[in-house]
Design a protein around this motif. Structure first.
Motif, PDB file in Angstrom:
ATOM      1  N   UNK A   1       0.701  -1.088   0.075  1.00  0.00           N
ATOM      2  CA  UNK A   1       0.154  -0.364   0.100  1.00  0.00           C
ATOM      3  C   UNK A   1       0.966   1.342   0.042  1.00  0.00           C
ATOM      4  N   UNK A   2       0.588   2.175  -0.987  1.00  0.00           N
ATOM      5  CA  UNK A   2       1.025   3.468  -0.910  1.00  0.00           C
ATOM      6  C   UNK A   2       0.564   4.413   0.448  1.00  0.00           C
ATOM      7  N   UNK A   3       1.255   4.342   1.530  1.00  0.00           N
ATOM      8  CA  UNK A   3       0.535   5.155   2.849  1.00  0.00           C
ATOM      9  C   UNK A   3       0.222   6.506   2.332  1.00  0.00           C
ATOM     10  N   UNK A   4      -0.795   7.006   2.906  1.00  0.00           N
ATOM     11  CA  UNK A   4      -1.137   8.329   2.794  1.00  0.00           C
ATOM     12  C   UNK A   4      -2.099   8.834   3.770  1.00  0.00           C
ATOM     13  N   UNK A   5      -2.499   9.888   4.075  1.00  0.00           N
ATOM     14  CA  UNK A   5      -3.178  10.553   5.316  1.00  0.00           C
ATOM     15  C   UNK A   5      -4.380  10.974   4.461  1.00  0.00           C
ATOM     16  N   UNK A   6      -4.893  10.278   3.558  1.00  0.00           N
ATOM     17  CA  UNK A   6      -6.274  11.127   2.952  1.00  0.00           C
ATOM     18  C   UNK A   6      -7.532  10.692   3.902  1.00  0.00           C
ATOM     19  N   UNK A   7      -7.256   9.816   4.629  1.00  0.00           N
ATOM     20  CA  UNK A   7      -8.181   9.380   5.841  1.00  0.00           C
ATOM     21  C   UNK A   7      -7.829   9.728   7.243  1.00  0.00           C
ATOM     22  N   UNK A   8      -8.654   9.712   8.057  1.00  0.00           N
ATOM     23  CA  UNK A   8      -8.096   9.975   9.466  1.00  0.00           C
ATOM     24  C   UNK A   8      -7.244   8.731  10.108  1.00  0.00           C
ATOM     25  N   UNK A   9      -6.494   8.920  11.105  1.00  0.00           N
ATOM     26  CA  UNK A   9      -5.819   7.761  11.681  1.00  0.00           C
ATOM     27  C   UNK A   9      -6.632   6.562  11.884  1.00  0.00           C
ATOM     28  N   UNK A  10      -7.756   6.797  12.584  1.00  0.00           N
ATOM     29  CA  UNK A  10      -8.600   5.601  12.884  1.00  0.00           C
ATOM     30  C   UNK A  10      -9.152   4.936  11.713  1.00  0.00           C
ATOM     31  N   UNK A  11      -9.683   5.651  10.467  1.00  0.00           N
ATOM     32  CA  UNK A  11     -10.030   5.211   9.427  1.00  0.00           C
ATOM     33  C   UNK A  11      -9.070   4.486   8.651  1.00  0.00           C
ATOM     34  N   UNK A  12      -7.845   4.980   8.681  1.00  0.00           N
ATOM     35  CA  UNK A  12      -6.603   4.453   8.213  1.00  0.00           C
ATOM     36  C   UNK A  12      -6.322   3.029   8.757  1.00  0.00           C
ATOM     37  N   UNK A  13      -6.384   3.094   9.902  1.00  0.00           N
ATOM     38  CA  UNK A  13      -6.060   1.661  10.750  1.00  0.00           C
ATOM     39  C   UNK A  13      -7.255   0.723  10.246  1.00  0.00           C
ATOM     40  N   UNK A  14      -8.353   1.233  10.415  1.00  0.00           N
ATOM     41  CA  UNK A  14      -9.535   0.251   9.876  1.00  0.00           C
ATOM     42  C   UNK A  14      -9.220  -0.364   8.421  1.00  0.00           C
ATOM     43  N   UNK A  15      -8.756   0.484   7.637  1.00  0.00           N
ATOM     44  CA  UNK A  15      -8.608   0.037   6.141  1.00  0.00           C
ATOM     45  C   UNK A  15      -7.453  -1.000   6.191  1.00  0.00           C
ATOM     46  N   UNK A  16      -6.531  -0.756   6.946  1.00  0.00           N
ATOM     47  CA  UNK A  16      -5.516  -1.895   7.157  1.00  0.00           C
ATOM     48  C   UNK A  16      -5.827  -3.222   7.678  1.00  0.00           C
ATOM     49  N   UNK A  17      -6.776  -3.078   8.730  1.00  0.00           N
ATOM     50  CA  UNK A  17      -7.201  -4.034   9.396  1.00  0.00           C
ATOM     51  C   UNK A  17      -8.269  -5.070   8.544  1.00  0.00           C
ATOM     52  N   UNK A  18      -8.944  -4.215   7.608  1.00  0.00           N
ATOM     53  CA  UNK A  18      -9.927  -5.049   6.825  1.00  0.00           C
ATOM     54  C   UNK A  18      -9.154  -5.756   5.739  1.00  0.00           C
ATOM     55  N   UNK A  19      -8.058  -4.970   5.246  1.00  0.00           N
ATOM     56  CA  UNK A  19      -7.101  -5.991   4.275  1.00  0.00           C
ATOM     57  C   UNK A  19      -6.651  -7.280   5.038  1.00  0.00           C
ATOM     58  N   UNK A  20      -6.111  -6.932   6.243  1.00  0.00           N
ATOM     59  CA  UNK A  20      -5.499  -8.210   7.008  1.00  0.00           C
ATOM     60  C   UNK A  20      -6.692  -9.220   7.044  1.00  0.00           C
TER      61      UNK A  20
END
Length: 398
Positions: free
Chosen positions: A324-343
């Protein structure tokens, strides 16, 4: 020399990183460290850390210093320079830093290399941007030798080595070197020449996606020319995404910072990057034309990301890791959730970790009637046995 990647696709993240210039740099660095710790917790395989010296958003200047801290906070995730800009460093000094870091992390280091991405960096250091790739080739040639324990004497118009040798070799017997490859074939050619791994950092941009079709054949061809061996399992493909449980939620999450990111790219890249009037237009451009090397984004659900990765696999012929090309387009909590859903949902699909579970469930379901009949039969026999024992006791008592 054709080969196929392994059964288990690896996953990771590529941190430029991107933080707006209103955020405290101390806070930004801490957030990146926290996110890598989260990725380690979720069993991601690797994280790559960039090097930049201008523009404010990509605010890590030394991936080695950052990795040293990240390694202390994590257990398993492998950590790579993503990438060390070879054009800006004396090769012996850089080789020594990487070797020391490899010891400190007990062999969790990957050495990503590139010419230098930001023209502003080169300008400040008085480096001709047109010579960046030439410098990279000159540096990589001696770095490979130094890291292999050879003594090197070399002279170029920007560095000199006199009987140079490393006094401490890397912890790993075969430290992995990965060459950044964008749209031009230069990265693939160098990876093949030195038998190195390849980092396709613009894989989802329109031109980068088109180049994927030929990247590996270029790498293999150059490897054959230099009697090297290359393996698709070492090929990493980088693309941006943000996922949520619904497409609507994923789009809402980007209200946090996608517009800000578009404004940054326009300021830093000029007319090559469009100005947008609202979030819908920003998402539309990001998901179709992309943002230059930032690539075409995927905004959707885990199922959408599965299809996106399959598309990249088909175009490329197969690779070993998706980053994933990391970005901060979403909040930190939403970003963590995105990576969690991938996992939780995407990794199992490409790592085949549920194949046996699915087969076991289907086998059990297909035999459910037979198993239930036998189960109920056992219960019935136990009841009958109990009743028989009770009658016999009553008869003796009478």
């Amino acid at each position: 020399m054709t080969n196929q990647p392994g059964k288990r696709l690896r996953f990771g993240a590529f941190f430029a990183p991107f933080h707006n210039n209103r955020t405290s740099p101390t806070f930004a660095l801490e957030r990146d460290l926290d996110l890598i710790k989260w990725l380690d917790h979720l069993d991601y395989d690797e994280a790559w850390i960039g090097e930049h010296h201008s523009g404010a958003y990509e605010c890590i200047a030394s991936p080695e210093v950052f990795i040293a801290t990240a390694a202390e906070r994590t257990r398993n995730i492998r950590l790579g320079t993503g990438v060390s800009s070879l054009s800006y460093h004396q090769p012996l000094i850089l080789a020594d830093r990487i070797a020391q870091l490899d010891h400190q992390t007990r062999g969790r280091i990957m050495f990503g290399v590139g010419p230098g991405q930001l023209i502003a960096d080169a300008y400040m250091m008085g480096v001709d941007p047109q010579k960046l790739r030439d410098r990279m080739g000159e540096s990589l040639d001696v770095l490979v030798k130094l890291l292999n324990g050879e003594t090197v004497t070399a002279s170029t118009d920007w560095f000199t080595l006199n009987e140079a040798r490393m006094h401490i070799l890397p912890y790993q017997e075969n430290l992995e070197i990965a060459v950044a490859s964008a749209i031009s074939p230069s990265g693939a050619r160098l990876a093949g020449q030195y038998g190195a791994a390849m980092l396709s950092v613009a894989a989802s941009s329109p031109k980068g996606f088109e180049a994927l079709a030929d990247s590996w054949s270029i790498c293999e061809s150059k490897a054959a020319e230099y009697s090297q061996t290359v393996d698709r399992k070492t090929w990493r493909v980088v693309a941006p995404f943000h996922i949520a449980e619904t497409r609507e939620q994923a789009r809402r999450d980007l209200e946090y910072g996608l517009m800000d990111m578009f404004n940054y790219f326009h300021k830093f890249g000029g007319d090559l990057f469009p100005q947008v009037k609202d979030l819908d237009e920003a998402i539309e451009i990001w998901c179709t034309g992309g943002l230059g090397a930032f690539g075409v984004g995927l905004v959707g659900t885990p199922d959408d990301l599965v299809d996106h990765i399959k598309n990249l696999q088909q175009q490329s012929g197969g690779f070993g890791a998706f980053l994933s090309l990391a970005h901060n387009a979403a909040s930190y909590e939403a970003t963590k959730k995105s990576y969690e859903l991938l996992a939780q949902y995407v990794m199992p699909h490409f790592q085949h970790s549920n194949d046996n579970r699915t087969a076991s469930l289907e086998w059990a379901a297909s035999n459910a009637d037979r198993f239930m009949a036998e189960y109920m039969g056992g219960i019935e026999r136990a009841i009958q046995q109990h009743e028989e024992e009770t009658r016999q006791k009553q008869q003796k008592a009478g």
